[in-house]
Design a protein around this motif. Structure first.
Motif, PDB file in Angstrom:
ATOM      1  N   ASP A  75       0.921  -1.212  -0.144  1.00 26.72           N
ATOM      2  CA  ASP A  75      -0.128   0.058  -0.172  1.00 26.72           C
ATOM      3  C   ASP A  75       0.874   1.290  -0.066  1.00 26.72           C
ATOM      4  O   ASP A  75       1.376   1.664   0.999  1.00 26.72           O
ATOM      5  N   LYS A  76       1.138   1.702  -1.063  1.00 26.11           N
ATOM      6  CA  LYS A  76       2.021   3.003  -1.397  1.00 26.11           C
ATOM      7  C   LYS A  76       1.581   4.161  -0.753  1.00 26.11           C
ATOM      8  O   LYS A  76       2.560   4.932  -0.304  1.00 26.11           O
ATOM      9  N   LYS A  77       0.414   4.267  -0.377  1.00 30.23           N
ATOM     10  CA  LYS A  77      -0.165   5.511   0.297  1.00 30.23           C
ATOM     11  C   LYS A  77       0.227   5.514   1.767  1.00 30.23           C
ATOM     12  O   LYS A  77       0.514   6.358   2.497  1.00 30.23           O
ATOM     13  N   ASN A  78       0.018   4.092   2.230  1.00 28.95           N
ATOM     14  CA  ASN A  78       0.345   3.957   3.858  1.00 28.95           C
ATOM     15  C   ASN A  78       1.449   3.030   4.066  1.00 28.95           C
ATOM     16  O   ASN A  78       1.724   2.287   4.809  1.00 28.95           O
ATOM     17  N   TYR A  79       2.691   3.449   3.413  1.00 26.59           N
ATOM     18  CA  TYR A  79       3.925   2.726   3.390  1.00 26.59           C
ATOM     19  C   TYR A  79       4.516   2.553   4.719  1.00 26.59           C
ATOM     20  O   TYR A  79       5.169   1.494   5.170  1.00 26.59           O
ATOM     21  N   GLY A  80       4.094   3.236   5.786  1.00 26.16           N
ATOM     22  CA  GLY A  80       4.799   3.388   7.196  1.00 26.16           C
ATOM     23  C   GLY A  80       4.392   2.135   7.742  1.00 26.16           C
ATOM     24  O   GLY A  80       5.077   1.691   8.717  1.00 26.16           O
ATOM     25  N   VAL A  81       3.206   1.477   7.501  1.00 22.69           N
ATOM     26  CA  VAL A  81       2.860   0.359   7.828  1.00 22.69           C
ATOM     27  C   VAL A  81       3.757  -0.945   8.033  1.00 22.69           C
ATOM     28  O   VAL A  81       3.836  -1.772   8.661  1.00 22.69           O
ATOM     29  N   PHE A  82       4.641  -0.733   6.751  1.00 22.14           N
ATOM     30  CA  PHE A  82       5.240  -1.785   6.512  1.00 22.14           C
ATOM     31  C   PHE A  82       6.744  -1.682   7.017  1.00 22.14           C
ATOM     32  O   PHE A  82       7.621  -2.587   6.950  1.00 22.14           O
ATOM     33  N   LEU A  83       6.946  -0.606   7.890  1.00 24.86           N
ATOM     34  CA  LEU A  83       8.263  -0.203   8.426  1.00 24.86           C
ATOM     35  C   LEU A  83       7.948  -0.055   9.859  1.00 24.86           C
ATOM     36  O   LEU A  83       8.743   0.834  10.478  1.00 24.86           O
ATOM     37  N   ARG A  84       7.050  -0.882  10.488  1.00 22.70           N
ATOM     38  CA  ARG A  84       6.883  -0.668  11.847  1.00 22.70           C
ATOM     39  C   ARG A  84       7.380  -1.505  12.891  1.00 22.70           C
ATOM     40  O   ARG A  84       7.977  -1.052  14.028  1.00 22.70           O
ATOM     41  N   SER A  85       8.253  -2.628  12.626  1.00 20.70           N
ATOM     42  CA  SER A  85       8.907  -3.227  13.395  1.00 20.70           C
ATOM     43  C   SER A  85      10.343  -2.875  13.367  1.00 20.70           C
ATOM     44  O   SER A  85      10.674  -2.122  12.465  1.00 20.70           O
ATOM     45  N   SER A  86      11.025  -3.580  14.380  1.00 18.99           N
ATOM     46  CA  SER A  86      12.410  -3.111  14.176  1.00 18.99           C
ATOM     47  C   SER A  86      13.426  -3.881  13.171  1.00 18.99           C
ATOM     48  O   SER A  86      14.417  -3.399  12.722  1.00 18.99           O
ATOM     49  N   VAL A  87      12.744  -4.859  12.644  1.00 22.11           N
ATOM     50  CA  VAL A  87      13.437  -5.747  11.690  1.00 22.11           C
ATOM     51  C   VAL A  87      12.454  -6.096  10.345  1.00 22.11           C
ATOM     52  O   VAL A  87      11.422  -6.762  10.834  1.00 22.11           O
ATOM     53  N   ARG A  88      12.879  -5.880   9.320  1.00 27.29           N
ATOM     54  CA  ARG A  88      12.020  -6.286   8.222  1.00 27.29           C
ATOM     55  C   ARG A  88      12.814  -6.984   7.130  1.00 27.29           C
ATOM     56  O   ARG A  88      13.754  -6.678   6.675  1.00 27.29           O
ATOM     57  N   ALA A  89      12.278  -8.421   6.819  1.00 26.20           N
ATOM     58  CA  ALA A  89      13.153  -9.338   5.861  1.00 26.20           C
ATOM     59  C   ALA A  89      12.630  -8.879   4.448  1.00 26.20           C
ATOM     60  O   ALA A  89      11.581  -8.607   4.362  1.00 26.20           O
ATOM     61  N   VAL A  90      13.468  -8.600   3.630  1.00 24.92           N
ATOM     62  CA  VAL A  90      13.045  -8.092   2.240  1.00 24.92           C
ATOM     63  C   VAL A  90      13.866  -8.941   1.079  1.00 24.92           C
ATOM     64  O   VAL A  90      14.813  -9.527   1.412  1.00 24.92           O
ATOM     65  N   SER A  91      13.079  -9.054  -0.001  1.00 26.37           N
ATOM     66  CA  SER A  91      13.812  -9.768  -1.316  1.00 26.37           C
ATOM     67  C   SER A  91      15.026  -9.130  -1.619  1.00 26.37           C
ATOM     68  O   SER A  91      15.420  -7.887  -1.205  1.00 26.37           O
ATOM     69  N   GLU A  92      15.803  -9.893  -2.346  1.00 26.65           N
ATOM     70  CA  GLU A  92      17.176  -9.326  -2.688  1.00 26.65           C
ATOM     71  C   GLU A  92      16.843  -8.188  -3.509  1.00 26.65           C
ATOM     72  O   GLU A  92      17.692  -7.200  -3.669  1.00 26.65           O
ATOM     73  N   LYS A  93      15.974  -8.429  -4.563  1.00 26.40           N
ATOM     74  CA  LYS A  93      15.393  -7.450  -5.413  1.00 26.40           C
ATOM     75  C   LYS A  93      15.106  -6.167  -4.753  1.00 26.40           C
ATOM     76  O   LYS A  93      15.808  -5.059  -5.317  1.00 26.40           O
ATOM     77  N   ASP A  94      14.458  -6.160  -3.904  1.00 24.97           N
ATOM     78  CA  ASP A  94      14.060  -4.919  -3.040  1.00 24.97           C
ATOM     79  C   ASP A  94      14.956  -4.332  -2.397  1.00 24.97           C
ATOM     80  O   ASP A  94      15.397  -2.973  -2.514  1.00 24.97           O
ATOM     81  N   PHE A  95      16.131  -5.221  -1.921  1.00 24.46           N
ATOM     82  CA  PHE A  95      17.327  -4.657  -1.262  1.00 24.46           C
ATOM     83  C   PHE A  95      17.999  -3.827  -2.275  1.00 24.46           C
ATOM     84  O   PHE A  95      18.713  -2.712  -2.120  1.00 24.46           O
ATOM     85  N   GLU A  96      18.372  -4.498  -3.455  1.00 22.75           N
ATOM     86  CA  GLU A  96      19.222  -3.820  -4.596  1.00 22.75           C
ATOM     87  C   GLU A  96      18.467  -2.581  -4.940  1.00 22.75           C
ATOM     88  O   GLU A  96      19.017  -1.821  -5.169  1.00 22.75           O
ATOM     89  N   ARG A  97      17.061  -2.630  -4.970  1.00 30.05           N
ATOM     90  CA  ARG A  97      16.370  -1.229  -5.510  1.00 30.05           C
ATOM     91  C   ARG A  97      16.608  -0.293  -4.742  1.00 30.05           C
ATOM     92  O   ARG A  97      16.549   0.789  -5.035  1.00 30.05           O
ATOM     93  N   ILE A  98      16.905  -0.588  -3.224  1.00 27.92           N
ATOM     94  CA  ILE A  98      17.107   0.413  -2.204  1.00 27.92           C
ATOM     95  C   ILE A  98      18.512   1.027  -2.545  1.00 27.92           C
ATOM     96  O   ILE A  98      18.976   2.247  -2.766  1.00 27.92           O
ATOM     97  N   LEU A  99      19.424   0.107  -2.573  1.00 23.81           N
ATOM     98  CA  LEU A  99      21.008   0.336  -2.874  1.00 23.81           C
ATOM     99  C   LEU A  99      21.444   1.042  -4.027  1.00 23.81           C
ATOM    100  O   LEU A  99      22.300   1.874  -4.174  1.00 23.81           O
ATOM    101  N   ILE A 100      20.444   0.832  -5.053  1.00 21.40           N
ATOM    102  CA  ILE A 100      20.766   1.272  -6.464  1.00 21.40           C
ATOM    103  C   ILE A 100      20.674   2.886  -6.422  1.00 21.40           C
ATOM    104  O   ILE A 100      21.567   3.805  -7.063  1.00 21.40           O
TER     105      ILE A 100
END
Length: 150
Positions: free
Chosen positions: A122-147
């Motif tokens: 939910d791109k409008k309420n993105y904060g919901v997906f970053l509420r815990s202290s650790v979030r596992a993500v796919s390698e693809k998303d990880f690379e999208r951040i680092l790019i």
């Protein structure tokens, strides 16, 4: 595996807090990260896992650095050199050394990349997906951040 570690201010008392920026500075300078026994995904984390650090909170909402876990997470016996360090080490009884630490010269603001990240449903309420202290993500998303660090 790939993770986002979400950090925010710690309330020490009703009026006193340790800022997220100070916490990140302390931990990265000591080349460690600390955990509680209830940290999400704790049992899955292992050496060589990759981590991007996200600072939450008002006027933050940004990725600020990267590192790799260098060793197994275990109980620590660190003593702080300051009140802030002592508080952090008492609150978080587990730790691992970290390596390949990079602080981003320019932070990556979540608002600029949230539409590219698959784990944010939910791109409008993105904060919901970053509420815990650790979030596992796919390698693809990880690379999208680092790019965005280049």
């Amino acid at each position: 595996m790939h993770y986002i570690y979400i950090i925010n201010d710690f309330l020490v008392t009703d009026q006193d807090k340790i800022k997220a920026e100070e916490i990140v500075k302390i931990l990265l300078n000591k080349k460690i990260w600390v955990y509680t026994p209830s940290t999400p995904n704790l049992k899955k984390m292992q050496p060589e896992d990759k981590v991007v650090v996200y600072m939450a909170g008002e006027k933050r909402k940004k990725f600020v650095g990267y590192f790799e876990i260098a060793e197994d997470i275990n109980k620590h016996n660190f003593n702080g050199n300051t009140e802030e360090e002592e508080y952090i080490f008492n609150l978080f009884p587990l730790a691992a050394s970290i390596k390949n630490i990079q602080l981003f010269e320019t932070p990556i603001y979540i608002k600029d990349i949230k539409n590219d990240l698959e784990f944010i449903k939910d791109k409008k309420n993105y904060g919901v997906f970053l509420r815990s202290s650790v979030r596992a993500v796919s390698e693809k998303d990880f690379e999208r951040i680092l790019i965005h660090t280049n």
